[in-house]
Design a protein around this motif. Structure first.
Motif, PDB file in Angstrom:
ATOM      1  N   ALA A  93     -13.498   2.503  35.877  1.00 47.54           N
ATOM      2  CA  ALA A  93     -14.708   1.893  36.430  1.00 47.54           C
ATOM      3  C   ALA A  93     -15.935   2.746  36.135  1.00 47.54           C
ATOM      4  O   ALA A  93     -16.973   2.239  35.693  1.00 47.54           O
ATOM      5  CB  ALA A  93     -14.552   1.679  37.935  1.00 47.54           C
ATOM      6  N   THR A  94     -15.827   4.047  36.355  1.00 49.21           N
ATOM      7  CA  THR A  94     -16.962   4.937  36.086  1.00 49.21           C
ATOM      8  C   THR A  94     -17.244   5.018  34.597  1.00 49.21           C
ATOM      9  O   THR A  94     -18.408   5.017  34.177  1.00 49.21           O
ATOM     10  CB  THR A  94     -16.697   6.336  36.677  1.00 49.21           C
ATOM     11  N   ALA A  95     -16.217   5.066  33.777  1.00 52.94           N
ATOM     12  CA  ALA A  95     -16.411   5.116  32.331  1.00 52.94           C
ATOM     13  C   ALA A  95     -17.117   3.852  31.837  1.00 52.94           C
ATOM     14  O   ALA A  95     -18.037   3.925  31.013  1.00 52.94           O
ATOM     15  CB  ALA A  95     -15.072   5.307  31.621  1.00 52.94           C
ATOM     16  N   LEU A  96     -16.707   2.705  32.346  1.00 52.87           N
ATOM     17  CA  LEU A  96     -17.361   1.443  31.968  1.00 52.87           C
ATOM     18  C   LEU A  96     -18.821   1.453  32.401  1.00 52.87           C
ATOM     19  O   LEU A  96     -19.701   1.047  31.641  1.00 52.87           O
ATOM     20  CB  LEU A  96     -16.623   0.249  32.568  1.00 52.87           C
ATOM     21  N   LYS A  97     -19.073   1.933  33.607  1.00 52.02           N
ATOM     22  CA  LYS A  97     -20.443   2.026  34.100  1.00 52.02           C
ATOM     23  C   LYS A  97     -21.283   2.914  33.179  1.00 52.02           C
ATOM     24  O   LYS A  97     -22.436   2.586  32.870  1.00 52.02           O
ATOM     25  CB  LYS A  97     -20.433   2.588  35.523  1.00 52.02           C
ATOM     26  N   MET A  98     -20.713   4.013  32.731  1.00 49.77           N
ATOM     27  CA  MET A  98     -21.421   4.913  31.806  1.00 49.77           C
ATOM     28  C   MET A  98     -21.778   4.182  30.510  1.00 49.77           C
ATOM     29  O   MET A  98     -22.884   4.337  29.990  1.00 49.77           O
ATOM     30  CB  MET A  98     -20.568   6.138  31.496  1.00 49.77           C
ATOM     31  N   ALA A  99     -20.850   3.388  29.995  1.00 50.75           N
ATOM     32  CA  ALA A  99     -21.101   2.639  28.758  1.00 50.75           C
ATOM     33  C   ALA A  99     -22.206   1.610  28.962  1.00 50.75           C
ATOM     34  O   ALA A  99     -23.106   1.471  28.124  1.00 50.75           O
ATOM     35  CB  ALA A  99     -19.817   1.959  28.282  1.00 50.75           C
ATOM     36  N   LEU A 100     -22.150   0.892  30.078  1.00 53.68           N
ATOM     37  CA  LEU A 100     -23.156  -0.136  30.348  1.00 53.68           C
ATOM     38  C   LEU A 100     -24.544   0.482  30.526  1.00 53.68           C
ATOM     39  O   LEU A 100     -25.540  -0.061  30.030  1.00 53.68           O
ATOM     40  CB  LEU A 100     -22.762  -0.948  31.587  1.00 53.68           C
ATOM     41  N   ILE A 101     -24.615   1.616  31.207  1.00 52.27           N
ATOM     42  CA  ILE A 101     -25.893   2.304  31.403  1.00 52.27           C
ATOM     43  C   ILE A 101     -26.441   2.820  30.074  1.00 52.27           C
ATOM     44  O   ILE A 101     -27.625   2.664  29.782  1.00 52.27           O
ATOM     45  CB  ILE A 101     -25.749   3.439  32.437  1.00 52.27           C
ATOM     46  N   ALA A 102     -25.590   3.428  29.256  1.00 55.41           N
ATOM     47  CA  ALA A 102     -26.032   3.941  27.953  1.00 55.41           C
ATOM     48  C   ALA A 102     -26.564   2.801  27.082  1.00 55.41           C
ATOM     49  O   ALA A 102     -27.600   2.935  26.419  1.00 55.41           O
ATOM     50  CB  ALA A 102     -24.882   4.659  27.241  1.00 55.41           C
ATOM     51  N   ASP A 103     -25.883   1.662  27.120  1.00 54.73           N
ATOM     52  CA  ASP A 103     -26.323   0.500  26.338  1.00 54.73           C
ATOM     53  C   ASP A 103     -27.668  -0.014  26.843  1.00 54.73           C
ATOM     54  O   ASP A 103     -28.568  -0.301  26.058  1.00 54.73           O
ATOM     55  CB  ASP A 103     -25.262  -0.606  26.400  1.00 54.73           C
ATOM     56  N   ARG A 104     -27.813  -0.107  28.150  1.00 53.39           N
ATOM     57  CA  ARG A 104     -29.058  -0.596  28.739  1.00 53.39           C
ATOM     58  C   ARG A 104     -30.227   0.352  28.407  1.00 53.39           C
ATOM     59  O   ARG A 104     -31.316  -0.096  28.051  1.00 53.39           O
ATOM     60  CB  ARG A 104     -28.930  -0.756  30.239  1.00 53.39           C
ATOM     61  N   LYS A 105     -29.995   1.659  28.513  1.00 53.55           N
ATOM     62  CA  LYS A 105     -31.038   2.631  28.171  1.00 53.55           C
ATOM     63  C   LYS A 105     -31.451   2.507  26.716  1.00 53.55           C
ATOM     64  O   LYS A 105     -32.634   2.590  26.393  1.00 53.55           O
ATOM     65  CB  LYS A 105     -30.561   4.060  28.453  1.00 53.55           C
ATOM     66  N   ALA A 106     -30.489   2.304  25.832  1.00 53.20           N
ATOM     67  CA  ALA A 106     -30.796   2.169  24.408  1.00 53.20           C
ATOM     68  C   ALA A 106     -31.642   0.922  24.162  1.00 53.20           C
ATOM     69  O   ALA A 106     -32.576   0.956  23.366  1.00 53.20           O
ATOM     70  CB  ALA A 106     -29.499   2.111  23.593  1.00 53.20           C
ATOM     71  N   HIS A 107     -31.325  -0.169  24.851  1.00 53.23           N
ATOM     72  CA  HIS A 107     -32.107  -1.398  24.694  1.00 53.23           C
ATOM     73  C   HIS A 107     -33.510  -1.241  25.272  1.00 53.23           C
ATOM     74  O   HIS A 107     -34.457  -1.799  24.746  1.00 53.23           O
ATOM     75  CB  HIS A 107     -31.372  -2.580  25.328  1.00 53.23           C
ATOM     76  N   MET A 108     -33.636  -0.488  26.354  1.00 48.71           N
ATOM     77  CA  MET A 108     -34.955  -0.263  26.948  1.00 48.71           C
ATOM     78  C   MET A 108     -35.818   0.581  26.018  1.00 48.71           C
ATOM     79  O   MET A 108     -37.026   0.344  25.917  1.00 48.71           O
ATOM     80  CB  MET A 108     -34.806   0.396  28.316  1.00 48.71           C
ATOM     81  N   LYS A 109     -35.234   1.542  25.339  1.00 50.84           N
ATOM     82  CA  LYS A 109     -35.973   2.372  24.384  1.00 50.84           C
ATOM     83  C   LYS A 109     -36.471   1.535  23.215  1.00 50.84           C
ATOM     84  O   LYS A 109     -37.580   1.715  22.739  1.00 50.84           O
ATOM     85  CB  LYS A 109     -35.075   3.486  23.827  1.00 50.84           C
ATOM     86  N   GLY A 110     -35.587   0.649  22.755  1.00 45.49           N
ATOM     87  CA  GLY A 110     -35.927  -0.177  21.605  1.00 45.49           C
ATOM     88  C   GLY A 110     -36.886  -1.311  21.909  1.00 45.49           C
ATOM     89  O   GLY A 110     -37.490  -1.891  21.019  1.00 45.49           O
ATOM     90  N   ALA A 111     -37.055  -1.611  23.171  1.00 44.29           N
ATOM     91  CA  ALA A 111     -37.904  -2.751  23.555  1.00 44.29           C
ATOM     92  C   ALA A 111     -39.375  -2.401  23.521  1.00 44.29           C
ATOM     93  O   ALA A 111     -39.825  -1.330  23.499  1.00 44.29           O
ATOM     94  CB  ALA A 111     -37.533  -3.231  24.948  1.00 44.29           C
TER      95      ALA A 111
END
Length: 111
Positions: A93-111
């Motif tokens: 659960a925590t590992a998945l959360k880490m992946a989702l957060i990293a993906d969201r941060k990357a999309h926010m940077k690119g936006a």
């Protein structure tokens, strides 16, 4: 979302990958068909031809972050280094959360 888990040999991340799949399957909000998960050794990352959204890095290869970042940045893929406690407990659960957060941060940077 395509998630790749990397460690020294790909063996312990295979166990973590199964834990993450269990979390997704048990979730009322997530659908396993929306995820592709793969566990490989860090040395195989360069040869990975499939699109990658996020790489979860095992703590035992955290020292290879610069190498991994060099592969992922040109692809626009995010990454997160799993902490020893999450990895040691095989806390999907925590590992998945880490992946989702990293993906969201990357999309926010690119936006």
């Amino acid at each position: 979302m395509n998630i790749v888990l990397c460690c020294a040999g790909g063996f312990s991340t295979t166990m973590m990958m199964e834990k993450i799949k269990d979390v997704i399957r048990a979730s009322a909000r997530l659908n396993i068909e929306d995820f592709t998960l793969k566990a490989i050794s860090a040395d195989m990352l360069q040869e990975e031809t499939e699109p990658i959204d996020v790489v979860l890095i095992g703590p035992q290869i955290a020292h290879r972050e610069e190498y991994i970042r060099g592969i992922l940045e040109p692809r626009g893929a995010a990454y997160a280094i799993m902490d020893k406690e999450t990895y040691g407990k095989m806390d999907g659960a925590t590992a998945l959360k880490m992946a989702l957060i990293a993906d969201r941060k990357a999309h926010m940077k690119g936006a």
